[in-house]
Design a protein around this motif. Structure first.
Motif, short mmCIF file in Angstrom:
data_model
loop_
_atom_site.label_atom_id
_atom_site.label_comp_id
_atom_site.label_asym_id
_atom_site.label_seq_id
_atom_site.Cartn_x
_atom_site.Cartn_y
_atom_site.Cartn_z
N ALA A 105 0.87 -1.18 0.00
CA ALA A 105 0.00 0.00 0.00
C ALA A 105 0.91 1.22 0.00
O ALA A 105 1.94 1.22 0.67
N ASP A 106 0.55 2.23 -0.79
CA ASP A 106 1.35 3.45 -0.76
C ASP A 106 0.53 4.68 -1.14
O ASP A 106 -0.59 4.58 -1.61
N ILE A 107 1.11 5.83 -0.85
CA ILE A 107 0.51 7.14 -1.16
C ILE A 107 1.49 7.88 -2.05
O ILE A 107 2.68 7.96 -1.74
N LEU A 108 0.98 8.44 -3.16
CA LEU A 108 1.81 9.23 -4.07
C LEU A 108 1.24 10.63 -4.16
O LEU A 108 0.03 10.80 -4.24
N SER A 109 2.11 11.63 -4.21
CA SER A 109 1.67 13.01 -4.30
C SER A 109 2.43 13.68 -5.44
O SER A 109 3.65 13.58 -5.51
N SER A 110 1.72 14.37 -6.34
CA SER A 110 2.36 15.01 -7.50
C SER A 110 1.82 16.43 -7.63
O SER A 110 0.63 16.66 -7.47
N LYS A 111 2.71 17.34 -7.99
CA LYS A 111 2.31 18.74 -8.16
C LYS A 111 1.98 19.01 -9.61
O LYS A 111 2.65 18.51 -10.52
N GLY A 112 0.96 19.84 -9.85
CA GLY A 112 0.61 20.26 -11.20
C GLY A 112 0.79 21.75 -11.36
O GLY A 112 1.49 22.40 -10.59
N GLU A 113 0.10 22.28 -12.37
CA GLU A 113 0.19 23.72 -12.64
C GLU A 113 -0.48 24.52 -11.55
O GLU A 113 -1.54 24.14 -11.05
N GLY A 114 0.13 25.64 -11.20
CA GLY A 114 -0.48 26.52 -10.21
C GLY A 114 -0.74 25.80 -8.91
O GLY A 114 0.15 25.19 -8.33
N ARG A 115 -2.00 25.83 -8.44
CA ARG A 115 -2.35 25.18 -7.18
C ARG A 115 -2.88 23.77 -7.36
O ARG A 115 -3.41 23.17 -6.44
N LEU A 116 -2.77 23.23 -8.55
CA LEU A 116 -3.26 21.88 -8.82
C LEU A 116 -2.31 20.85 -8.25
O LEU A 116 -1.09 20.98 -8.39
N TYR A 117 -2.85 19.82 -7.60
CA TYR A 117 -2.01 18.70 -7.22
C TYR A 117 -2.85 17.43 -7.27
O TYR A 117 -4.07 17.46 -7.29
N ARG A 118 -2.15 16.31 -7.29
CA ARG A 118 -2.79 15.01 -7.43
C ARG A 118 -2.30 14.06 -6.35
O ARG A 118 -1.13 14.06 -5.99
N ARG A 119 -3.24 13.26 -5.81
CA ARG A 119 -2.88 12.22 -4.84
C ARG A 119 -3.37 10.88 -5.38
O ARG A 119 -4.50 10.78 -5.87
N ASP A 120 -2.52 9.87 -5.29
CA ASP A 120 -2.91 8.50 -5.64
C ASP A 120 -2.67 7.62 -4.43
O ASP A 120 -1.60 7.66 -3.83
N TYR A 121 -3.69 6.83 -4.10
CA TYR A 121 -3.58 5.85 -3.03
C TYR A 121 -3.68 4.47 -3.68
O TYR A 121 -4.67 4.15 -4.32
#
Lengths: 197, 196
Positions: free
Chosen positions: B61-77
């Protein structure tokens, strides 16, 4: 700031790794089966911001064999050196494996400790005219590399000095996503107990 | 801790089948999709159950965090499993430093795309398959550092962000869509005991 922090980190890694190459005094002190713990105050130098954070830091570590230990650490944020604290919460939990060089009472180590931080920006820093909503607390996945040295004074006490590089990104900040990268320097007196004997 | 040592002492055998390992991991995500323009980072944990000398399984099990443009970000579990096949050097021994493997598996994924400091986000559940390769570095007979690379392909509702004038809009399209990313994982693992 980043280059300065990286230089300091590399310098200390080089120093402590080089001590492992010199002959250490071999004696009958055995590390396998030891459990050790400590509680100390640890400063953290932020690499992307001009701030030094302060933490109450505790760890628990077990050596299933002389070269390997399993280590869990917790950091409780107590503040920083700014006029207004940057964070309301900035607490860390780390767990991982550590490889130890050498034998006897003196050991140097390097470790990999994944972890999480629970972070919330200090909302007092928000302008009253801002159009953004109050940032929620955030769980941040972390990458942590550690190095350092232990010296076992007796069968029950040891002294230690360790350096941690922590990498993570805070998204729920007042602006865009921010790096929370830090170098932490920790040292002090710890307790150890041999569970096998 | 005492129980740990007693169990391991009595469970040692000449085959690695039945070995249970525990470990922690850090993961890096590349090519995370449109508008995700940086390398994502994450952490998690796993346990392994070895089925035979050449076949191992990993449950993680893991958590991934990625930054996008401006204030956008993405989390994957992610929560999933993988099967490792060792074509050679399958015995755990520090005298043979590398133990390469081929990997294939499946996971369930929960994805969130958010605009930080605004009450806007979209979420989706999806299923994914992964294929890759890697190697163990046997530090001692019981401890290893594992480095692996895998491509993870998600099948599920399409979620993405796009820029309209100065704002970032989040969209979710029902129906199946394929989306993938490249993951590189570094993990530390320790053998605990033989299950059989």
């Amino acid at each position: 700031m980043v280059k300065k922090g990286a230089f300091i980190f590399v310098l200390f890694i080089s120093y402590f790794m080089s001590t492992a190459l010199f002959a250490q005094k071999k004696n009958d002190f055995k590390r396998d089966g030891i459990i050790k713990a400590s509680l100390t105050i640890t400063p953290g130098i932020m690499l992307e911001k001009d701030a030094i954070n302060s933490y109450l830091h505790g760890f628990l570590e077990y050596y299933p064999e002389k070269s390997i230990s399993l280590r869990g650490e917790a950091y409780f944020y107590t503040g920083d050196d700014r006029k207004m604290k940057m964070f309301e919460w900035h607490h860390f939990l780390l767990f991982g494996g550590v490889y130890h060089f050498g034998e006897g009472r003196f050991d140097t180590f390097i470790g990999l400790e994944p972890g999480i931080s629970i972070t919330k920006i200090n909302t007092s820093l928000m302008s009253e005219k801002t159009d953004i909503v109050e940032p929620d607390p955030e769980v941040i996945p972390l990458i942590t590399v550690s190095t350092g040295v232990n010296y076992y004074i007796s069968n029950f006490f040891h002294v230690f000095l360790s350096f941690h590089y922590i990498n993570g990104t805070l998204h729920n900040s007042l602006t865009n996503s921010e790096s929370i990268d830090e170098i932490r320097i920790s040292g002090g007196l710890g307790f150890n107990l041999d569970l096998k004997n | 801790m005492i129980l740990f040592n007693i169990v391991y002492a009595y469970s040692q055998d000449s085959t690695d089948a039945g070995m249970i390992s525990l470990g922690g991991r850090n993961t890096f995500s590349f090519f995370g999709g449109e508008n995700i323009n940086t390398v994502g980072t994450g952490m998690g944990g796993q346990f392994r159950l070895r089925l035979s000398d050449r076949v191992n399984t990993e449950w993680y099990a893991d958590i991934l965090s990625s930054k996008g443009e401006g204030r956008l970000y993405r989390r994957d579990y992610h929560i999933g499993w993988s099967v490792f096949y060792y074509p050679f050097n399958y015995k755990s021994t520090p005298s043979k430093l590398l133990r390469p493997f081929l990997e294939g598996g499946h996971c369930f994924d929960h994805t969130e795309m958010k605009i930080s400091n605004e009450n806007r986000d979209i979420q989706r559940l999806s299923s994914a398959v992964q294929l890759g390769f890697g190697t163990h570095f046997d530090i001692t007979e019981r401890a290893d550092l594992t480095v692996k690379s895998q491509y993870m392909m998600h099948l599920g509702t399409n979620v993405h962000a796009h820029k309209e004038e100065r704002n970032i809009e989040l969209e979710k399209h029902e129906g199946g869509a394929l989306e993938g990313h490249l993951l590189v994982t570094i993990s530390f693992n320790y053998q605990i005991f033989h299950l059989w």
